[in-house]
Design a protein around this motif. Structure first.
Motif, PDB file in Angstrom:
ATOM      1  N   MET A   1      47.782  24.996  42.796  1.00  0.00           N
ATOM      2  CA  MET A   1      48.792  25.791  42.093  1.00  0.00           C
ATOM      3  C   MET A   1      49.082  25.175  40.721  1.00  0.00           C
ATOM      4  SD  MET A   1      49.757  28.459  43.870  1.00  0.00           S
ATOM      5  CE  MET A   1      49.427  29.075  45.525  1.00  0.00           C
ATOM      6  N   SER A   2      49.648  25.997  39.877  1.00  0.00           N
ATOM      7  CA  SER A   2      49.859  25.586  38.482  1.00  0.00           C
ATOM      8  C   SER A   2      51.127  24.763  38.322  1.00  0.00           C
ATOM      9  CB  SER A   2      49.994  26.822  37.598  1.00  0.00           C
ATOM     10  OG  SER A   2      48.944  27.711  37.855  1.00  0.00           O
ATOM     11  N   TYR A   4      54.199  24.008  35.306  1.00  0.00           N
ATOM     12  CA  TYR A   4      54.801  24.765  34.210  1.00  0.00           C
ATOM     13  C   TYR A   4      55.633  23.832  33.351  1.00  0.00           C
ATOM     14  CZ  TYR A   4      53.456  28.448  37.384  1.00  0.00           C
ATOM     15  OH  TYR A   4      52.713  29.259  38.209  1.00  0.00           O
ATOM     16  N   GLU A  20      56.561  22.465  39.337  1.00  0.00           N
ATOM     17  CA  GLU A  20      55.821  23.459  40.107  1.00  0.00           C
ATOM     18  C   GLU A  20      56.611  24.763  40.089  1.00  0.00           C
ATOM     19  OE1 GLU A  20      53.543  21.271  43.725  1.00  0.00           O
ATOM     20  OE2 GLU A  20      55.703  21.440  43.980  1.00  0.00           O
ATOM     21  N   GLY A  21      55.957  25.838  40.440  1.00  0.00           N
ATOM     22  CA  GLY A  21      56.669  27.113  40.533  1.00  0.00           C
ATOM     23  C   GLY A  21      57.851  27.009  41.488  1.00  0.00           C
ATOM     24  N   ARG A  22      57.640  26.266  42.584  1.00  0.00           N
ATOM     25  CA  ARG A  22      58.665  26.220  43.622  1.00  0.00           C
ATOM     26  C   ARG A  22      59.742  25.161  43.388  1.00  0.00           C
ATOM     27  NH1 ARG A  22      55.240  23.457  48.590  1.00  0.00           N
ATOM     28  NH2 ARG A  22      54.302  21.796  47.352  1.00  0.00           N
ATOM     29  N   THR A  44      71.050  25.956  51.784  1.00  0.00           N
ATOM     30  CA  THR A  44      70.889  27.351  52.230  1.00  0.00           C
ATOM     31  C   THR A  44      71.878  28.295  51.525  1.00  0.00           C
ATOM     32  OG1 THR A  44      72.349  26.876  54.097  1.00  0.00           O
ATOM     33  CG2 THR A  44      69.984  26.801  54.531  1.00  0.00           C
ATOM     34  N   THR A  45      72.321  27.924  50.320  1.00  0.00           N
ATOM     35  CA  THR A  45      73.172  28.802  49.497  1.00  0.00           C
ATOM     36  C   THR A  45      74.557  29.015  50.088  1.00  0.00           C
ATOM     37  OG1 THR A  45      71.105  30.068  49.373  1.00  0.00           O
ATOM     38  CG2 THR A  45      72.851  30.721  47.884  1.00  0.00           C
ATOM     39  N   THR A  63      69.431  27.339  44.819  1.00  0.00           N
ATOM     40  CA  THR A  63      68.855  28.663  45.010  1.00  0.00           C
ATOM     41  C   THR A  63      68.451  29.265  43.676  1.00  0.00           C
ATOM     42  OG1 THR A  63      70.318  28.814  46.915  1.00  0.00           O
ATOM     43  CG2 THR A  63      69.162  30.806  46.340  1.00  0.00           C
ATOM     44  N   HIS A  68      62.908  29.433  36.584  1.00  0.00           N
ATOM     45  CA  HIS A  68      63.822  30.561  36.474  1.00  0.00           C
ATOM     46  C   HIS A  68      64.781  30.390  35.296  1.00  0.00           C
ATOM     47  CE1 HIS A  68      65.616  33.140  40.021  1.00  0.00           C
ATOM     48  NE2 HIS A  68      65.409  33.872  38.970  1.00  0.00           N
TER      49      HIS A  68
ATOM     50  N   MET B   1      59.325  25.198  51.023  1.00  0.00           N
ATOM     51  CA  MET B   1      58.829  26.408  50.366  1.00  0.00           C
ATOM     52  C   MET B   1      57.368  26.204  50.000  1.00  0.00           C
ATOM     53  SD  MET B   1      60.583  28.474  47.134  1.00  0.00           S
ATOM     54  CE  MET B   1      61.751  27.182  46.874  1.00  0.00           C
ATOM     55  N   ASP B   3      54.140  26.749  47.789  1.00  0.00           N
ATOM     56  CA  ASP B   3      54.071  26.939  46.342  1.00  0.00           C
ATOM     57  C   ASP B   3      53.477  28.311  46.017  1.00  0.00           C
ATOM     58  OD1 ASP B   3      54.613  26.215  43.782  1.00  0.00           O
ATOM     59  OD2 ASP B   3      52.906  24.849  43.541  1.00  0.00           O
ATOM     60  N   PHE B   4      53.695  28.723  44.789  1.00  0.00           N
ATOM     61  CA  PHE B   4      53.222  30.040  44.336  1.00  0.00           C
ATOM     62  C   PHE B   4      53.006  29.944  42.834  1.00  0.00           C
ATOM     63  CE2 PHE B   4      57.815  29.794  44.973  1.00  0.00           C
ATOM     64  CZ  PHE B   4      58.246  29.828  43.650  1.00  0.00           C
ATOM     65  N   GLU B   5      52.314  30.911  42.306  1.00  0.00           N
ATOM     66  CA  GLU B   5      52.190  31.032  40.853  1.00  0.00           C
ATOM     67  C   GLU B   5      53.429  31.753  40.338  1.00  0.00           C
ATOM     68  OE1 GLU B   5      49.737  29.778  39.015  1.00  0.00           O
ATOM     69  OE2 GLU B   5      48.532  29.089  40.715  1.00  0.00           O
ATOM     70  N   TYR B   6      54.011  31.212  39.292  1.00  0.00           N
ATOM     71  CA  TYR B   6      55.243  31.781  38.742  1.00  0.00           C
ATOM     72  C   TYR B   6      54.938  32.467  37.410  1.00  0.00           C
ATOM     73  CZ  TYR B   6      59.758  31.861  36.364  1.00  0.00           C
ATOM     74  OH  TYR B   6      60.879  32.250  35.679  1.00  0.00           O
ATOM     75  N   LEU B  28      60.856  38.875  41.506  1.00  0.00           N
ATOM     76  CA  LEU B  28      62.003  37.991  41.675  1.00  0.00           C
ATOM     77  C   LEU B  28      63.121  38.490  40.763  1.00  0.00           C
ATOM     78  CD1 LEU B  28      63.306  35.306  42.672  1.00  0.00           C
ATOM     79  CD2 LEU B  28      62.162  34.167  40.767  1.00  0.00           C
ATOM     80  N   ALA B  29      64.226  38.934  41.371  1.00  0.00           N
ATOM     81  CA  ALA B  29      65.373  39.374  40.564  1.00  0.00           C
ATOM     82  C   ALA B  29      66.348  38.198  40.495  1.00  0.00           C
ATOM     83  CB  ALA B  29      65.986  40.627  41.173  1.00  0.00           C
ATOM     84  N   GLY B  30      67.478  38.263  41.224  1.00  0.00           N
ATOM     85  CA  GLY B  30      68.403  37.128  41.216  1.00  0.00           C
ATOM     86  C   GLY B  30      67.931  36.005  42.127  1.00  0.00           C
ATOM     87  N   GLY B  31      67.156  36.365  43.143  1.00  0.00           N
ATOM     88  CA  GLY B  31      66.616  35.367  44.069  1.00  0.00           C
ATOM     89  C   GLY B  31      67.580  34.942  45.160  1.00  0.00           C
ATOM     90  N   MET B  32      68.741  35.586  45.249  1.00  0.00           N
ATOM     91  CA  MET B  32      69.746  35.123  46.212  1.00  0.00           C
ATOM     92  C   MET B  32      69.327  35.387  47.657  1.00  0.00           C
ATOM     93  SD  MET B  32      72.161  33.569  44.580  1.00  0.00           S
ATOM     94  CE  MET B  32      70.814  32.942  43.610  1.00  0.00           C
ATOM     95  N   LEU B  35      64.756  33.638  47.573  1.00  0.00           N
ATOM     96  CA  LEU B  35      64.517  32.188  47.598  1.00  0.00           C
ATOM     97  C   LEU B  35      64.875  31.572  48.963  1.00  0.00           C
ATOM     98  CD1 LEU B  35      65.395  31.191  43.939  1.00  0.00           C
ATOM     99  CD2 LEU B  35      63.139  31.482  44.974  1.00  0.00           C
ATOM    100  N   PRO B  36      66.019  31.930  49.580  1.00  0.00           N
ATOM    101  CA  PRO B  36      66.254  31.431  50.946  1.00  0.00           C
ATOM    102  C   PRO B  36      65.141  31.828  51.926  1.00  0.00           C
ATOM    103  CG  PRO B  36      68.300  32.241  50.017  1.00  0.00           C
ATOM    104  CD  PRO B  36      67.220  32.594  49.035  1.00  0.00           C
ATOM    105  N   LYS B  39      62.309  29.512  51.275  1.00  0.00           N
ATOM    106  CA  LYS B  39      62.591  28.159  51.762  1.00  0.00           C
ATOM    107  C   LYS B  39      62.374  28.053  53.261  1.00  0.00           C
ATOM    108  CE  LYS B  39      66.294  26.693  48.672  1.00  0.00           C
ATOM    109  NZ  LYS B  39      67.677  26.164  48.792  1.00  0.00           N
ATOM    110  N   SER B  46      51.725  34.970  46.934  1.00  0.00           N
ATOM    111  CA  SER B  46      50.837  34.189  46.067  1.00  0.00           C
ATOM    112  C   SER B  46      51.471  34.001  44.697  1.00  0.00           C
ATOM    113  CB  SER B  46      49.495  34.914  45.904  1.00  0.00           C
ATOM    114  OG  SER B  46      49.692  36.161  45.261  1.00  0.00           O
TER     115      SER B  46
END
Lengths: 157, 262
Positions: A1-2, A4, A20-22, A44-45, A63, A68, B1, B3-6, B28-32, B35-36, B39, B46
């Motif tokens: 993975m890439s 950033y 990382e993206g994550r 967990t927010t 979160t 982002h 989580m 990993d993924f390409e962002y 992905l909007a707000g991710g609320m 993202l959970p 996780k 991907s």
């Protein structure tokens, strides 16, 4: 993975990093920048220990992806005090003994400043309701609420 | 989580093109919620296509009897909008019950609808108000949008751009929140629309649903008393450590009464 390259302003200083993206914002703050004042509680927010401000709004940094908020303005607990002079909210927490173990405190303070910024005339009920996203496992809410009510008076001048 | 390409989309067209170029992408909007979910490793996209820069997907306006809320508008902005508060106060109230203030600073209307969590709040307002969901390629009626648990009528890569909420004669929302997550264990949105009364329930079943027997009673008499004696079936309702199916069924009537009294 890439990976950033990201760039953001944290507590008034421009910072850069490779993530990382994550990678979560809270990981970036703690592990890349060493700003460990922002805590990970539940991850967990729910608990709010990780609260920071992003572009002036309180958010849960567990979160948000670091990528982002690339380009954003981030404020953490470390950025509040002016030298030895505490932010009025920090001072009110100290004055009212609004902490026991202290783990939730950075998140409480950041969240509370967000609440006062939105409404500097909160009633006690509104303060309690506003804190629904912050948990204090010592259950020390009483003094936390007292501190926020006192701080909002100082903050509105 | 995992990993993924962002990716960060520069425009709606760019978002669609990046989505189309990926193996198994998510917006992905707000991710609320997303993202959970990531996780917990309940999903493994991907690629994530971040919509955060699409400022033209934010905002609230009034257009020929509708309140139009764009997809990336955060809950806080709906909750505090003078326009929404004056035209559909129940919708502003609902937005203020989602999560907590910090979640409301980030979470979006479009994200909530696209995800269609069984306990999400917004689907009840969209269904009860007979709203129209606008996407990059069509407009979908609320009655056709919510298909099942985490399932909607959206096609692969289809992007919600906004929602038109017709202004009702009267409306109310009440929920019984889970004490930890703040998601509704049961939430009921009632609306007196130009097509008659509509009652939508979230949290109780696999997906938001309407209650025809309550709607019929409310068409005859728009009052809490009209629904007080109506008991809904517990068959097929959710059951977990927080509430049994029978308790949820009971809460539907209680929340409907309170929504009408609100």
């Amino acid at each position: 993975m890439s990976s950033y390259s990201i760039k953001m302003t944290v507590n008034g200083k421009e910072v850069t990093g490779e993530v990382e993206g994550r990678t979560l914002l809270v990981q970036f703050l703690r592990e890349h920048l060493g700003l460990t004042g922002t805590h990970v509680g539940c991850d967990t927010t729910q608990c709010g220990a990780c609260a920071v401000h992003v572009d002036g709004r309180a958010m849960k940094s567990c979160t948000l992806l670091a990528a982002h908020v690339d380009g954003s303005d981030v404020l953490t607990i470390e950025g509040l005090a002016d030298g030895d002079t505490l932010h009025p909210m920090q001072e009110a927490f100290r004055e009212h003994h609004a902490l026991q173990c202290g783990f939730c405190t950075p998140g409480m303070v950041m969240s509370a400043i967000g609440l006062v910024n939105d409404n500097p005339n909160m009633s006690e009920k509104e303060v309690r309701h506003g804190l629904e996203g912050n948990f204090c496992r010592c259950t020390g809410y009483h003094n936390i609420v007292e501190a926020i009510l006192a701080a909002q008076e100082t903050m509105r001048g | 989580m995992y990993d993924f390409e962002y990716h960060r989309a520069a425009s709606a067209d760019d978002a669609k093109s990046k989505f189309g170029g990926a193996d198994d992408a998510r917006y992905l909007a707000g991710g609320m919620t997303l993202l959970p979910v990531l996780k917990q490793r309940l999903d493994q996209p991907s690629d994530l296509i971040d919509l955060g820069d699409l400022d033209d997907l934010r905002g609230i306006s009034e257009d020929s009897g509708n309140i139009v809320v764009k997809a990336m508008t955060v809950h806080h902005d709906v909750n505090t909008s003078d326009l929404v508060k004056s035209r559909i106060p129940a919708l502003a109230h609902l937005a203020g019950t989602i999560g907590d203030p910090m979640v409301r600073n980030r979470g979006t209307l479009g994200g909530s609808l696209a995800n269609n969590d069984p306990a999400a709040s917004y689907p009840s307002a969209v269904l009860a108000l007979n709203a129209a969901i606008h996407t990059d390629r069509r407009t979908i009626a609320a009655d056709d949008f919510f298909e099942g648990m985490f399932t909607t009528a959206l096609d692969e890569g289809e992007l919600i751009t906004g929602v038109s909420f017709p202004v009702p004669e009267a409306a109310g929302y009440m929920h019984f929140p889970n004490p930890a997550s703040r998601y509704p264990i049961v939430g009921v949105f009632v609306a007196k629309t130009s097509d008659g009364a509509r009652v939508a329930v979230t949290g109780a079943g696999a997906c938001v649903y309407r209650v025809p027997e309550m709607e019929e009673a409310l068409n005859a008499d728009w009052s809490p008393d009209a629904v007080a004696g109506i008991k809904v079936s517990a068959d097929g309702l959710n059951e977990d450590i927080h509430a049994s199916a029978e308790y949820r069924a009971h809460l539907v009537t209680v929340m409907a009464k309170r929504a009408l009294a609100a």
